[in-house]
Scaffold this motif. Sequence first.
Motif, PDB file in Angstrom:
ATOM      1  N   ALA A 660       0.842  -1.207   0.000  1.00  0.00           N
ATOM      2  CA  ALA A 660       0.000   0.000   0.000  1.00  0.00           C
ATOM      3  C   ALA A 660       0.869   1.246   0.000  1.00  0.00           C
ATOM      4  O   ALA A 660       0.617   2.206  -0.731  1.00  0.00           O
ATOM      5  N   GLN A 661       1.932   1.213   0.820  1.00  0.00           N
ATOM      6  CA  GLN A 661       2.778   2.416   0.910  1.00  0.00           C
ATOM      7  C   GLN A 661       3.552   2.635  -0.393  1.00  0.00           C
ATOM      8  O   GLN A 661       3.751   3.775  -0.816  1.00  0.00           O
ATOM      9  N   VAL A 662       3.981   1.530  -1.012  1.00  0.00           N
ATOM     10  CA  VAL A 662       4.668   1.685  -2.304  1.00  0.00           C
ATOM     11  C   VAL A 662       3.705   2.329  -3.291  1.00  0.00           C
ATOM     12  O   VAL A 662       4.048   3.239  -4.040  1.00  0.00           O
ATOM     13  N   HIS A 663       2.453   1.865  -3.237  1.00  0.00           N
ATOM     14  CA  HIS A 663       1.470   2.427  -4.160  1.00  0.00           C
ATOM     15  C   HIS A 663       1.208   3.896  -3.850  1.00  0.00           C
ATOM     16  O   HIS A 663       0.946   4.699  -4.749  1.00  0.00           O
ATOM     17  N   ALA A 664       1.308   4.263  -2.592  1.00  0.00           N
ATOM     18  CA  ALA A 664       1.069   5.659  -2.225  1.00  0.00           C
ATOM     19  C   ALA A 664       2.289   6.520  -2.492  1.00  0.00           C
ATOM     20  O   ALA A 664       2.299   7.713  -2.194  1.00  0.00           O
ATOM     21  N   GLY A 665       3.356   5.911  -3.013  1.00  0.00           N
ATOM     22  CA  GLY A 665       4.532   6.688  -3.402  1.00  0.00           C
ATOM     23  C   GLY A 665       5.468   7.011  -2.254  1.00  0.00           C
ATOM     24  O   GLY A 665       6.284   7.918  -2.351  1.00  0.00           O
ATOM     25  N   ASP A 728     -11.458  15.525  14.640  1.00  0.00           N
ATOM     26  CA  ASP A 728     -11.417  16.515  13.559  1.00  0.00           C
ATOM     27  C   ASP A 728     -10.094  16.526  12.835  1.00  0.00           C
ATOM     28  O   ASP A 728      -9.674  17.550  12.307  1.00  0.00           O
ATOM     29  N   TYR A 729      -9.457  15.379  12.804  1.00  0.00           N
ATOM     30  CA  TYR A 729      -8.123  15.301  12.195  1.00  0.00           C
ATOM     31  C   TYR A 729      -8.151  15.767  10.740  1.00  0.00           C
ATOM     32  O   TYR A 729      -7.343  16.584  10.316  1.00  0.00           O
ATOM     33  N   GLY A 730      -9.144  15.316  10.009  1.00  0.00           N
ATOM     34  CA  GLY A 730      -9.254  15.659   8.589  1.00  0.00           C
ATOM     35  C   GLY A 730      -9.342  17.154   8.388  1.00  0.00           C
ATOM     36  O   GLY A 730      -8.728  17.725   7.508  1.00  0.00           O
ATOM     37  N   LYS A 731     -10.132  17.794   9.278  1.00  0.00           N
ATOM     38  CA  LYS A 731     -10.332  19.231   9.149  1.00  0.00           C
ATOM     39  C   LYS A 731      -9.006  19.972   9.356  1.00  0.00           C
ATOM     40  O   LYS A 731      -8.649  20.861   8.603  1.00  0.00           O
ATOM     41  N   ARG A 732      -8.289  19.537  10.405  1.00  0.00           N
ATOM     42  CA  ARG A 732      -6.998  20.169  10.702  1.00  0.00           C
ATOM     43  C   ARG A 732      -6.082  20.093   9.476  1.00  0.00           C
ATOM     44  O   ARG A 732      -5.433  21.036   9.103  1.00  0.00           O
ATOM     45  N   LEU A 733      -6.080  18.923   8.877  1.00  0.00           N
ATOM     46  CA  LEU A 733      -5.159  18.708   7.747  1.00  0.00           C
ATOM     47  C   LEU A 733      -5.468  19.641   6.606  1.00  0.00           C
ATOM     48  O   LEU A 733      -4.588  20.297   6.062  1.00  0.00           O
ATOM     49  N   SER A 734      -6.760  19.712   6.260  1.00  0.00           N
ATOM     50  CA  SER A 734      -7.061  20.481   5.058  1.00  0.00           C
ATOM     51  C   SER A 734      -6.849  21.967   5.302  1.00  0.00           C
ATOM     52  O   SER A 734      -6.712  22.731   4.363  1.00  0.00           O
ATOM     53  N   SER A 735      -6.837  22.382   6.567  1.00  0.00           N
ATOM     54  CA  SER A 735      -6.603  23.807   6.781  1.00  0.00           C
ATOM     55  C   SER A 735      -5.126  24.133   6.583  1.00  0.00           C
ATOM     56  O   SER A 735      -4.760  25.206   6.156  1.00  0.00           O
ATOM     57  N   GLU A 736      -4.239  23.169   6.906  1.00  0.00           N
ATOM     58  CA  GLU A 736      -2.826  23.440   6.595  1.00  0.00           C
ATOM     59  C   GLU A 736      -2.582  22.957   5.166  1.00  0.00           C
ATOM     60  O   GLU A 736      -2.144  21.826   4.955  1.00  0.00           O
ATOM     61  N   ILE A 737      -2.907  23.786   4.213  1.00  0.00           N
ATOM     62  CA  ILE A 737      -2.862  23.382   2.802  1.00  0.00           C
ATOM     63  C   ILE A 737      -1.469  22.858   2.392  1.00  0.00           C
ATOM     64  O   ILE A 737      -1.331  22.088   1.486  1.00  0.00           O
ATOM     65  N   THR A 738      -0.449  23.320   3.149  1.00  0.00           N
ATOM     66  CA  THR A 738       0.933  23.045   2.725  1.00  0.00           C
ATOM     67  C   THR A 738       1.188  21.582   2.369  1.00  0.00           C
ATOM     68  O   THR A 738       1.809  21.283   1.369  1.00  0.00           O
ATOM     69  N   LYS A 740       0.401  18.973   0.706  1.00  0.00           N
ATOM     70  CA  LYS A 740      -0.382  18.340  -0.367  1.00  0.00           C
ATOM     71  C   LYS A 740      -0.029  16.862  -0.447  1.00  0.00           C
ATOM     72  O   LYS A 740      -0.894  15.998  -0.585  1.00  0.00           O
ATOM     73  N   ASP A 741       1.295  16.556  -0.379  1.00  0.00           N
ATOM     74  CA  ASP A 741       1.762  15.177  -0.503  1.00  0.00           C
ATOM     75  C   ASP A 741       1.202  14.288   0.592  1.00  0.00           C
ATOM     76  O   ASP A 741       0.743  13.181   0.339  1.00  0.00           O
ATOM     77  N   VAL A 742       1.261  14.817   1.812  1.00  0.00           N
ATOM     78  CA  VAL A 742       0.821  14.000   2.947  1.00  0.00           C
ATOM     79  C   VAL A 742      -0.655  13.651   2.800  1.00  0.00           C
ATOM     80  O   VAL A 742      -1.080  12.515   3.014  1.00  0.00           O
ATOM     81  N   VAL A 743      -1.443  14.651   2.398  1.00  0.00           N
ATOM     82  CA  VAL A 743      -2.881  14.414   2.208  1.00  0.00           C
ATOM     83  C   VAL A 743      -3.078  13.312   1.174  1.00  0.00           C
ATOM     84  O   VAL A 743      -3.810  12.344   1.383  1.00  0.00           O
ATOM     85  N   GLN A 744      -2.357  13.464   0.079  1.00  0.00           N
ATOM     86  CA  GLN A 744      -2.456  12.498  -1.017  1.00  0.00           C
ATOM     87  C   GLN A 744      -2.106  11.094  -0.516  1.00  0.00           C
ATOM     88  O   GLN A 744      -2.813  10.126  -0.774  1.00  0.00           O
ATOM     89  N   ASN A 912     -16.352  20.167   1.597  1.00  0.00           N
ATOM     90  CA  ASN A 912     -15.340  21.209   1.404  1.00  0.00           C
ATOM     91  C   ASN A 912     -14.336  21.252   2.529  1.00  0.00           C
ATOM     92  O   ASN A 912     -13.194  21.617   2.349  1.00  0.00           O
ATOM     93  N   GLY A 913     -14.785  20.870   3.704  1.00  0.00           N
ATOM     94  CA  GLY A 913     -13.885  21.060   4.836  1.00  0.00           C
ATOM     95  C   GLY A 913     -12.835  19.982   4.969  1.00  0.00           C
ATOM     96  O   GLY A 913     -11.889  20.143   5.715  1.00  0.00           O
ATOM     97  N   TYR A 914     -13.008  18.841   4.281  1.00  0.00           N
ATOM     98  CA  TYR A 914     -12.125  17.718   4.591  1.00  0.00           C
ATOM     99  C   TYR A 914     -11.343  17.229   3.370  1.00  0.00           C
ATOM    100  O   TYR A 914     -11.722  17.471   2.236  1.00  0.00           O
ATOM    101  N   ALA A 915     -10.254  16.518   3.695  1.00  0.00           N
ATOM    102  CA  ALA A 915      -9.481  15.894   2.610  1.00  0.00           C
ATOM    103  C   ALA A 915     -10.007  14.471   2.411  1.00  0.00           C
ATOM    104  O   ALA A 915      -9.831  13.634   3.281  1.00  0.00           O
ATOM    105  N   TRP A 916     -10.698  14.206   1.335  1.00  0.00           N
ATOM    106  CA  TRP A 916     -11.176  12.842   1.073  1.00  0.00           C
ATOM    107  C   TRP A 916     -11.155  12.645  -0.438  1.00  0.00           C
ATOM    108  O   TRP A 916     -10.906  13.581  -1.191  1.00  0.00           O
ATOM    109  N   SER A 917     -11.396  11.418  -0.902  1.00  0.00           N
ATOM    110  CA  SER A 917     -11.348  11.204  -2.353  1.00  0.00           C
ATOM    111  C   SER A 917     -12.536  10.357  -2.785  1.00  0.00           C
ATOM    112  O   SER A 917     -13.126   9.642  -1.977  1.00  0.00           O
TER     113      SER A 917
END
Length: 1754
Positions: A660-665, A728-738, A740-744, A912-917
């Motif tokens: 899984a981690q290899v797939h996540a880069g 509210d972990y997801g919310k915290r993450l998306s507010s620190e836009i910086t 991008k990789d970690v979210v991905q 809008n508030g969260y990082a999800w796919s």
Amino acid sequence: MASELEPEVPAIDQSLLECSAEETAGKWLQSTDLTREVYQHLAHYVPKIYCRGPNPFPQREDMLAQLVLLGPMEWYICGEDPAFGFPKLEQANKPSHLCGRVFKVGEPTYSCRDCAVDPTCVLCMECFLGSIHRDHRYRMTTSGGGGFCDCGDIEAWKEGPYCEKHKLNTSEIEEEEDPLIHLPEDVITRTYNIFAIMFHYAVEILTWEKESELPADLEMVEKTDTYYCMLFNDEVHTYEQVIYTLQKAVNCTQKEAIGFATTVDRDGRRSVRYGDFAYCEQAKSVIVRNTSRQTKPLKVQVMHSSIVAHQNFGLKLLSWLGSIIGYSDGLRRILCQVGLQEGPDGENSSLVDRLMLNDSKLWKGARSMYHQLFMSSLLMDLKYKKLFAVRFAKNYQQMQRDFMEDDHERAVSVTALSVQFFTAPTLARMLITEENLLTIIIKTFMDHLRHRDAQGRFQFERYTALQAFKFRRVQSLILDLKYVLISKPTEWSDDLRQKFLEGFDAFLELLKCMQGMDPVTRQVGQHIEMEPEWEAAFTLQMKLTHVISMMQDWCALDEKVLIEAYKKCLAVLMQCHGGFTDGEQPVTLSICGHSVETIRYCVSQEKVSIHLPISRLLAGLHVLLSKSEVAYKFPELLPLSELSPPMLIEHPLRCLVLCAQVHAGMWRRNGFSLVNQIYYYHNVKCRREMFDKDIIMLQTGVSMMDPNHFLMIMLSRFELYQIFSTPDYGKRLSSEITHKDVVQQNNTLIEEMLYLIIMLVGERFSPGVGQVNATDEIKREIIHQLCIKPMAHSELVKSLPEDENKETGMESVIEAVAHFKKPGLTGRGMYELKPECAKEFNLYFYHFSRAEQSKAEEAQRKLKRQNREDTALPPPVLPPFCPLFASLVNILQSDVMLYIIRTILHWAVEHNGYAWSESMLQRVLHLIGMALQEEKQHLENVMEEHVVTFTFAQKISKPGEAPNNSPSILAMLETLQNAPYLEVHKDMIRWILKTFNAIKKMRESSSASSVAEAEGTITEESSRDKDKAERKRKAEIARLRREKVMAQMSEMQRNFIDENKDLFQQTVAEEASNFAVLDNSPMVSDTTLTALGPAQTQVPKQRQFVTCILCQEEQEVKVESKAMVLAAFVQRSTVLSKNRNKVIQDPEKYDPLFMHPDLSCGTHTGSCGHVMHAHCWQRYFDSVQAKEQRRQQRLRLHTSYDVENGEFLCPLCECLSNTVIPLLLPPRNIFNKLNFSDQPNLTQWIRTISQQIKALQILRKEESIPNIASSKNSENMDELQLPEGFRPDFHPKNPYSDSIKEMLTTFGTATYKVGLKVHPNEEDPRVPIMCWGSCAYTIQSIERILSDEDKPLFGPLPCRLDDCLRSLTRFAAAHWTVALLSVVQGHFCKLFASLVPNDNYGDLPCILDIDMFHLLVGLVLAFPALQCQDFSGISLGTGDLHIFHLVTMAHIIQILLTSCTEENGMDQETPAGEEELAVLALYKTLRQCTGSALKEIPSGWHLWRSVRAGIMPFLKCSALFFHYLNGVPSPPEIQVSGTSHFEHLCNYLSLPNNLICLFQENSEITKLLVESWCQHIEVKRYLEGERDAISYPRESNKLIDLPEDYSSLINQASNFSCPKSGGDKSRTPTLCLVCGTLLCSQSYCCQAELDGEDVGACTAHTYSCGSGVCIFLRVRECQVLFLAGRTKGCFYSPPYLDDYGETDQLLRRGNPLHLCKERFKKIQKLWHQHSITEEIGHAQEANQTLVGIDWQHL
């Protein structure tokens, strides 16, 4: 040898010839010490017979050995003349029921996939054709040599062990009857004596290691100083190195060195020098010095000639023993006794042992000789086969050690015999129980892999060549292990159990060394520097995959063994991971009120390994416990309670997290080695014992623990615990836009984790996990493969795992799930999924790769749209779990799972508030769907009074916990259903809600319903209706918008056309006036069309416009304008040849004026029809040349065309070309003068022409004699009465522009150069002849193609053919204008003289030896050169007509002489018409002229039929020729196929329908002509039967007939031995499809010299058979090979297909192949159309690797 060493063949010693076998044998019978006598005899005679000189003389040596050495032994055995003795023994013998035929290299072998016990059981072709298996599913392969036919071996076949031939021998087999009872006592003792002595002698001398002295009892009295320098084979040095070294060492020619190298490679050794010791030693030192630079040196020994002599005789003896024991089983039994008898030294001293243990010291020839003897003796005698097997097992370790050190391939090593014992079930069991074979093999294997790390795991260093070589050797041990395990035992003895479990222990030791090998650590910061070694470990894993599976299969067969094996495996796993918890602090995880203790471990920080064979073996055994129900029968015997689930799941889980981690880069910096490992982990070759077993191990763990605990451990390992445990972990993450990789990364990890849960619950198709059987599993695999796209049989087989018998089990189920679509002319047969199977599609099928998954999803949604269904892809209904795994489903309704689902849905709702796919959501929906399906299944199958404990539906309708009161999962789904950003998933959500309601209804029907729930359904219904209306409205709006846009577009289009009206009309007009003007000219309507003569139909002048493809300029074709040209390709051709053996000795002196009717080699011109300006082409060609010169300096790669020979690719279509044809107007219209007077008839015309020719000849003589006195000259002039109106001094002006003249010369010279294979010379008088010849030959070949395909002559010809013929004919007609007038006139005179005799020409060919169409074309096209000086008013057309009539008459005579001789019994009774009478009269005249040498033929009908049939091709060719020459359109009647068109052709060509009228109309001259033709000496010789002549019509050449079944070709090729290296089997036998010759391709032995360059046999044959172009079939590879010249070639797909419509190039799959007639016709058509070279050009352009192949060596 070098010439200095060539003494002539030494004379045969007289004393040898006088030696009497009978007397010697008599002496031996009297003797007391037989051994001494025999040895003395050998010591005396062997050196006299063998090794008398530098080169062996095998015929003579064999003859003398038979006479002097073997003869006495045969007499001694029989006690009488062996010629009587052996046949007697043979009669008394009962023939064996075993076949035992030893396979040659390349011989076809057959294995039956239905009946063979394992894939190594094979039949030879003869037995196969006589067996029941030919109608089964069989597999055909070519043998590597060395095995033997298993026909008659009951253990090898489930049914049909005997073929027809060997069945007869089984009638009275009394088991274990002693074969010796059929032999007389005295014969037995004598045989025993002689065998013992001779076998001992052979073994001793072959294993002798001293180089210059013999064993004491063989030493000679007088010893000569003659030695051999003996070179031995090894697998390290290449042919080239050996050849080069030999040339230096023994200064021989390259040819001789090649001979030596070939023999060394074949026999394992060859003497390269003969002489005294010093002389040989010197050669040895050179060879050693030259070959020791990079590798170890070649092995060379200087041996005394007497030793070599005795060794050669030793080999002869072994083959003699092999042939003697063939007479009787009794003799065979005696030899076996002798061989296996213990020697004086006790253990390992029997002769057989000595040979086996010395195997690696012997050379190739000696090895294969004694292996063959073993096969024909020990392996054919069942009693001794067992004893031999025991000896083999005892020596196994030592032989394998020798094999590791030895560098010959396994095929010539004694270890290769293992397949003969280990695959026989009874022998294998016996060796396991008595010799502990399993343990021996595994221990031997472990001995060779010594490198271990600190934990005792295997460690492979960098993979050097030597290591790879050693490792390949070691792998052969795995093969032996596979052989032993391949047939499973049916009943178990205690012994077998004990020994198998001992072997199992050893096997666990082996796996223990693999557990955790090659661990990896994540690279952070910088990229890894050295890619770590990973291939060796995976190679090992791949090789062991089947062994691991078979070990499990064995365990499954016996409950006691299974329980013991399970315990042992578990114990070893505990050892490996005993320290599982120490050193790592435990942590406590808690979610939703559940908490669990686990260790702190991060895959992304610690070491992790992908190799866990012990865990995986345990998983396999655990499934077997479930499958065989041992788990329920004897729970008390199993340590299930001791299992620690967290320990079981830990390592497989780490492995899956790593993926899984290899797939996540996250592991990008670890390079490709890790990517490759992950690839193979999932790959079909490994996954069965890797990925699949990891999933099973997790399922095992989960089924034994609280699912909430498992999910928490899993979150922790996936490093996602933080995200889900803090609200509210997801919310915290998306507010620190910086970040991008970690979210991905986190998103991908969540997706992968959900995917894993789907797999754990959904993958229950392994028998033992779910309640399914093996076929269900295969069906499911196939369905999912075919959901991606339709597939060919071979693709499907590749995507399914093979078992140890190379079977996938696909054939048994494929019919149930797919339809087969047959292939067309190209392509292959395809399987398509049956529509009813699509409902079993699971989007998250665990064997899909990412790419396959998206393709499958796309394909399935598309299908649903086509069928107008909604596009949801719901999870399929699954079979129930087995009881051992039943608790697995609870993971779906566990608190933590619901919490995860709720969290993700919550993110999606507040998107809008969260990082999800979206993929995350899609997986969640799939999981919900699975849970609902599961609950539905439970409810449907529930027993009375049982309560369904699976209450997912109820849980998802409850809102969340108190503090934040989140809505229920169901409510969130309803919200999402109308979310505009989730258009794609709407259908799926709708399906979930529908299923939920269905479940609710089912629950209600089993309990009282409540009002509240009913309301829920109503709201859902209403929302559904709203939704429908909404969609309808949207569709309506879209439709209106579309219509509006369409209206706008058509309006714009109309405006554009109006504005540019004139432009449009212009193009339409032009298109009509382009190329094919002639065929639809309106003017010539009802009149009959005539192509030649004074009555020729006049065609109005047509203007022709063409566009240059290079500069796009348009130009009219005119006489005076710049030249326009067509790209063309001229090649020599033998497609029409009736005699391929004709060779032009000296092309410089050869005169091609008359073409022989056997058309042995013609010049064909083809064109792709693309037009260029001559100057544009010239520029283009210069740039191609310049580029080529630059390229040569840069890199020496070939291109697909050869610029030095003037080749280039057409700039538009890349068709191979080597010259250009100028485009011209019809030339006849330019030279044709007006008709003044009435035209002469044939007689007058011939007279006139003859006078003109005579005048010309006198003038020529004049010019050649310098005039001495002018007075003489004037007298002569008077004497020379110039015919009226003939002006020989007149030279016509050339009407063509300079550039056209230049192009006429260019093309003429090219044709001359290619056609005669000479250097270009535009002045050569033969240039015009070659141009006319090419025109005639090309027309003939096109007529042939049209006739063969039954197409009409003037049907719609392809445009390129039409253009090519038109341009070629017009060119040939205009070419005389650039040649010397006198030359062309000379040609005309000579051609004319062949029909109208002229005293000045002596040696002209007779009428039988001239191809009349070539003659016609030559005469017609040379005639203007004479006619331009004739001002008497005879028109050109008249000349054409008379020439045509004259040639036609000659052709009729030709036909009557050669083709009417066969009698026809069935005479027609119809009264004879005028044609019949006329032809009879003509035939009578002929008989008078030939002096009645012709047969009498009574029937005029038969004669006329022969004449008509014979002349038809000539008339068709003439019609084509005059059509293109004069431009008269063809009559519509000839444009359709059907009748023979004879009358229409005659009309078109202005011939009378009764052709014989030609003779009657001009009877006085024709009589003279016919007489003169028949007087020729050659005609007389033919009629007297002294020579042959071509008969008419000529048969069309076809490629050879190929057999229907491919195996007969393989058989034919395996019997073919190389013509040069005495009796050696050819490695690449190649069949010429044009003439049927078999060639030995791609080998040094058959290289031939061509223009001073060595080329392979095929290339040489290409020139002799196809004059440069040929078609071959490489029999072993099943590939068609096209060759053209030396540098061009390509492979083409073969005309043989298997039952699935696929070709099998390189015969990898081995399915039976049958001839596909259509594909073969296609190849034949390419050949007929002369398109082979073009095909090669296209192939080489498309595939650059083809260009790099050295075709000339094939």
